[in-house]
Design a protein around this motif. Structure first.
Motif, PDB file in Angstrom:
ATOM      1  N   GLU A 196       0.810  -1.211   0.000  1.00  0.00           N
ATOM      2  CA  GLU A 196       0.000   0.000   0.000  1.00  0.00           C
ATOM      3  C   GLU A 196       0.857   1.280   0.000  1.00  0.00           C
ATOM      4  N   ARG A 197       2.165   1.177   0.305  1.00  0.00           N
ATOM      5  CA  ARG A 197       3.008   2.360   0.416  1.00  0.00           C
ATOM      6  C   ARG A 197       4.204   2.238  -0.508  1.00  0.00           C
ATOM      7  N   TRP A 198       4.566   3.419  -1.061  1.00  0.00           N
ATOM      8  CA  TRP A 198       5.737   3.469  -1.955  1.00  0.00           C
ATOM      9  C   TRP A 198       6.580   4.683  -1.580  1.00  0.00           C
ATOM     10  N   GLN A 199       7.892   4.501  -1.751  1.00  0.00           N
ATOM     11  CA  GLN A 199       8.802   5.630  -1.491  1.00  0.00           C
ATOM     12  C   GLN A 199       9.915   5.592  -2.503  1.00  0.00           C
ATOM     13  N   ARG A 213       6.659  10.001  -1.154  1.00  0.00           N
ATOM     14  CA  ARG A 213       6.027   8.940  -0.357  1.00  0.00           C
ATOM     15  C   ARG A 213       4.554   8.877  -0.762  1.00  0.00           C
ATOM     16  N   TYR A 262       0.658   6.725  -0.931  1.00  0.00           N
ATOM     17  CA  TYR A 262      -0.228   5.756  -0.280  1.00  0.00           C
ATOM     18  C   TYR A 262      -1.323   5.396  -1.265  1.00  0.00           C
ATOM     19  N   MET A 301      -3.800   7.624  -5.687  1.00  0.00           N
ATOM     20  CA  MET A 301      -2.627   7.595  -4.813  1.00  0.00           C
ATOM     21  C   MET A 301      -2.477   8.972  -4.187  1.00  0.00           C
ATOM     22  N   GLY A 332      -0.082  11.276  -1.858  1.00  0.00           N
ATOM     23  CA  GLY A 332       1.325  11.289  -1.444  1.00  0.00           C
ATOM     24  C   GLY A 332       1.848  12.696  -1.123  1.00  0.00           C
TER      25      GLY A 332
END
Length: 1002
Positions: free
Chosen positions: A381-384, A402, A404, A416, A418
């Protein structure tokens, strides 16, 4: 009667001053009557008065021996005299043509003697006079005490006038102050040193609710406090304040406090002590101000809370927030933070594709793959990610992204949300840190510095890699470094640590044993990081210390001799005196002046003078040894500070040791040079304690040593200081007298013993002193030792003499040569002859009518060659040169050949007993014979009777001078003297009749 001064009394400023003083036509006052009585009794006169001059009258404020209140200025003796001087004395009014017919002289009270001291304001306005009169003439005038008293009484009258004016102004100011007290918005209570309430304005009564009847009765301050306490005035006040108020007396110190009264008002109370011991207390109603301040504080607190919430909210949204909707490819930004990337809201990328296009081309493919995989790959569910993103201004920012992932109920990704965090400054900071660390490493190497980090728990020091080269140590125990510090500086290392722990930072400079065995100087700077850690740097400052030492040496030592200079000498003297206070030992101060140093410089050159100074310095150092400090304080002046001396005898003995050491000559290029000197000796505690005064003591003693014949040591005495201060006082008086043109020439004739005619005059300086009367050089002769003052006095006298000679010549009078005396100090001016010839030329006086008189001491000075040159210039200009007081000095007959002497004057000591003393007669005959054989004229001084004159004439003496012929007289009497002497062809041995005798014959 001479009425020239009459206009002098109509000055509008003077009349305004009298009007302002409000003195005219006032009643009798004790103070002025007492002044009149003292004037009469002190001067022994039946008449005395204090009077003022206004308009056309002289009004008497107080008088003794007069039966009138005023008189006209036409008959006023004061109005016609007090403009002449501060004190005017008329010995006999009947013989003064101005007053011989004055009604006060020919009628009651039949005055003959009169003295008047003028009354004047500080800016010179003449208001009147204090005068005394007698019915008998007084040829002797007033005594010095009477003259001084009369002047003092005049000053007392002016002080009484000033007191009247002051009292009047005080009364006006008091009324103004009382009005102000009742109109100020503050309550004021003033208590005197006895505790009485002397001032209480209505505002204080109103603010404190004080009973008016109690305050009108002038109560004690203690009574007012008891009444307030009884009324419950301080019931709600701080108990400490109540206790302080209950027990405070007249010893109240300055204070400011506030108290709330029972009625709810707030008073600010200020207390201040008065210079006379009393107290003033002020009360101000600050109720409204306190309410406003309370409201302001509440508002400020609310504002601070609002600002805090805003700051926290701003921190929570510090990133640029975005919302990317996949279905519409719509990208929405939080507008409040896009500004950090230089975007306006309308310019921000509005779709996913546009956003991706803003990624740096080198990072775009990798970012696109990662985001696509995140969205469709179901990896979480999260990306960075971190990449470079284009700013609105065209530049790129490093960002951390970042995101979500938001899914719909079926689990399908729909958007998304972020945030982009700007890492640009952080990246720059990291880069700067890396660059800084590298620069620090290079700087430590380049500047020979050591960086270190001390663990206070383990005492282990981590040092930079430059440590081995500078300190001979790597990282290790702190004690290794301390062991190499100079023992006298190890306490500085301990202090460095302690001060850094307490204050946070500290620095120290220490001496350290370097790896190569040298002693070097290190500077250490330390800073506390926390309770267990300290960091700092250490670097080499040896070069700076060497430079400082060289600068100190240059600033404090004489470059020629290497001795301490004046600045260091004064420091050492001050330190020695301070130490003597504690130890009880003595301090000696010797001032030395080399004898004949200028002659050596002038004859042999400055190289010889420098060699003499160096030799003197070496001998002084050897003679003084470890007893004190030797300094060169001037050109040829040296000083010695002797420390821890047992007494004055030991200090004087050291001075004698120095004289002995300086006595032998030394060789310089085949010439024997002398280092002899004169020494002035002063000591503490025998003399002064203050360094400046002790220097004066030694300087006075040095002056006495040089005056006594040089090459000797003289110990200071208070009598010598008195003589010196008297000389300085007279010098100051003479300077003022010259500025006021008080010095005039008196002329005594020189008479031919052959025919009785006047052949010339001697001009003698006289001082018309405003308080002491006419003074001769017996009073002020010491000024002739001062070169500048002697030159100024000589210039003034010669200018007046030249003017008088010119006047006599214009009248066709045969005045002969007029002689003026010159001192030894005058001949220090190499252009003396040119200056005097110019004065004569300006007055159009031929040099054949002028003569200079010098004593034998002029020939014995150190500048003999200069004196001879100046005398020759006089001779060549046609000015005669007379040798005065011949036979009493130390000149030899050689001087009569060496110098161009035209005229010899036999001293009066040989003439006085000429008729009874065979030796004196023989000396006079010898001098006359010598002068005739050498072609010189001879004058005998001090001729007092006809027998002496006859003996001198028989001996062949040319001229005579003395009281037998005439006393010195004013220039105005000279024409009469010349005419009387030439009008008679009687016996050559005769006196010149006095003007008084001549008038009686007529």
């Amino acid at each position: 009667m001479n009425t020239e001064p009459r206009s002098f009394w109509r000055d509008e400023h003077r009349l305004a001053a009298l009007k302002a003083l409000d003195i005219l036509d006032t009643k009798s006052e004790t103070a002025f009557d007492e002044i009149t009585r003292v004037a009469s009794e002190t001067c022994g006169t039946p008449v005395a008065a204090v009077s003022f001059l206004e308009g056309e009258r002289q009004w008497f404020k107080s008088q003794i021996g007069l039966s009138l209140d005023e008189t006209s200025l036409d008959t006023s003796i004061c109005a016609n005299t007090i403009h002449e001087a501060k004190l005017v004395v008329i010995a006999d009014l009947a013989e003064d043509e101005r007053f011989e017919s004055n009604p006060f002289v020919i009628g009651p009270p039949s005055l003959r003697f009169y003295a008047v001291a003028r009354l004047e304001t500080p800016d010179g306005l003449l208001l009147g006079a204090v005068c005394v009169g007698d019915v008998r003439p007084r040829p002797q005038g007033l005594t010095e005490v009477q003259a001084s008293t009369l002047l003092a009484l005049a000053r007392a009258v002016m002080r009484e006038l000033k007191l009247r004016s002051t009292n009047k102004a005080l009364a006006e100011n008091t009324a103004l102050l009382n009005g102000a007290l009742e109109n100020v918005d503050q309550g004021i209570v003033m208590v005197d040193q006895s505790g009485d309430v002397v001032v209480c304005n209505q505002r204080a009564i109103d603010l404190l609710d004080l009973p008016a009847e109690m305050m009108r009765a002038v109560p004690k301050f203690e009574d007012v406090k008891r009444w307030q306490i009884a009324q419950g005035e301080f019931a709600d006040a701080d108990p400490k304040l109540v206790n302080a108020i209950r027990h405070e007396g007249n010893n109240i110190e300055a204070s400011v406090y506030e108290r709330r009264r029972p009625n709810g008002t707030v008073l600010e109370v200020r207390t201040n002590r008065l210079p006379n011991g009393g107290v003033v207390r002020t009360f101000a109603d600050v109720t409204a101000r306190r309410l406003a301040e309370d409201e302001r504080r509440v508002a400020e607190e609310k504002l601070r809370e609002s600002e805090q919430r805003y700051r926290l909210a701003a921190l929570a949204t510090s990133d640029a927030i975005y919302d990317w909707e996949f279905a519409t490819d719509r990208l929405q930004w939080g507008e409040s933070r896009l500004g950090q990337f230089a975007y306006e809201a309308a310019e921000a990328p509005s779709s996913g594709t546009t956003w991706l296009d803003s990624v740096h081309p080198d990072d775009r493919a990798a970012v696109e793959d990662e985001v696509r995989h995140f969205i469709v790959g179901g990896a979480g569910e999260r990306w960075q990610g971190e990449y470079r993103w284009r700013r609105g201004d065209g530049g790129y920012a490093y960002v951390r992204d970042r995101g979500y992932l938001v899914r719909d109920p079926s689990g399908r990704p729909v958007r998304m949300i972020g945030a982009l965090q700007d890492l640009t400054e952080a990246r720059r900071a990291d880069e700067a840190l890396r660059t800084g660390e590298e620069r620090l490493r290079l700087a430590l190497h380049a500047s020979n510095m050591v960086a270190w980090d001390l663990d206070l728990r383990t005492e282990h020091v981590s040092r930079s890699d430059t440590s081995v080269a500078l300190l001979g140590l790597g990282s290790g125990p702190a004690s290794e470094f301390t062991a190499r510090v100079h023992p006298d500086d190890r306490h500085k290392v301990d202090l460095l640590r302690l001060s850094s722990l307490i204050d946070g930072t500290h620095a120290a400079e220490i001496r350290y044993g370097a790896p190569d065995g040298r002693e070097i100087w290190l500077s250490i700077r330390a800073e506390r990081q926390d309770k267990d850690r300290m960091i700092g740097i250490t670097f080499d400052i040896s070069d700076r210390k060497a430079t400082e030492e060289a600068i100190w040496q240059t600033a404090n030592h004489d470059p020629l001799t290497g001795l301490a200079n004046r600045a260091l000498f004064q420091t050492r003297l001050g330190d020695a005196l301070a130490a003597a206070d504690a130890s009880g030992k003595g301090v000696g101060l010797l001032l030395l002046d080399l004898d004949d140093f200028k002659d050596i410089n002038d004859t042999l050159g400055h190289a010889a003078g420098d060699r003499l100074l160096v030799e003197t310095a070496a001998r002084l150092m050897q003679a003084v040894g470890d007893r004190g400090t030797v300094a060169r304080v001037g050109g040829d002046e040296f000083a010695v500070v002797l420390v821890e001396q047992p007494g004055l005898a030991a200090i004087a003995a050291c001075a004698e040791d120095i004289l002995t050491a300086l006595q032998p000559c030394f060789d310089y290029e085949g010439r024997a040079l002398s280092t002899r000197a004169s020494i002035g000796v002063a000591a503490f505690p025998d003399h002064h304690r203050d360094p400046v005064e002790l220097m004066k003591d030694a300087d006075i003693a040095l002056y006495r040593a040089k005056e006594s014949g040089r090459s000797r040591a003289v110990v200071y005495s208070s009598a010598a200081r008195d003589v010196m201060e008297r000389r300085v006082s007279i010098l100051r008086e003479v300077r003022q007298g010259l500025e006021a043109a008080e010095f005039i020439p008196h002329y005594q004739p020189k008479v031919s013993l052959a025919n009785g005619e006047i052949v010339g005059f001697e001009a003698l300086a006289r001082w018309r002193h405003p308080a002491l009367g006419l003074l001769t050089p017996a009073y002020f002769g010491s000024v002739f030792d001062d070169r500048d003052m002697s030159a100024a006095l000589a210039t003034s006298m010669i200018a007046q003499v030249a003017s008088d000679i010119g006047s006599w010549l214009e009248q066709g009078l045969a005045c002969g040569r007029v002689a003026v005396n010159l001192s030894s100090a005058d001949f220090s001016d190499r252009k003396l002859a040119d200056r005097i010839v110019a004065l004569l030329a300006a007055a159009r006086v031929p040099t054949a009518h002028f003569e200079i008189e010098v004593t034998e001491t002029v020939f014995l000075g150190r500048q003999t060659e200069d004196v001879a040159a100046v005398l020759n210039e006089f001779h060549e200009a046609g000015i005669s040169i007379a040798l005065d007081d011949f036979g009493t000095g130390f000149a030899s007959l050689t001087h009569l050949k060496q110098f161009p002497v035209d005229h010899i004057k036999i001293d009066q000591s040989f003439v006085r007993n000429l008729e009874t003393d065979k030796d004196d007669a023989a000396i006079v005959a010898a001098v006359v014979s010598l002068g005739r054989n050498m072609g010189m004229k001879i004058t005998a001084e001090g001729v007092e009777n006809a027998g002496q004159a006859e003996r001198l004439r028989e001996a062949g003496c040319d001229f005579g001078q003395g009281y037998f012929y005439a006393k010195p007289a004013f220039a105005e009497r000279v024409p009469w003297m010349i005419r009387q002497a030439s009008a008679s062809a009687s016996s050559p041995v005769r006196r010149i009749p006095s003007p008084r005798l001549a008038r009686r014959r007529v």
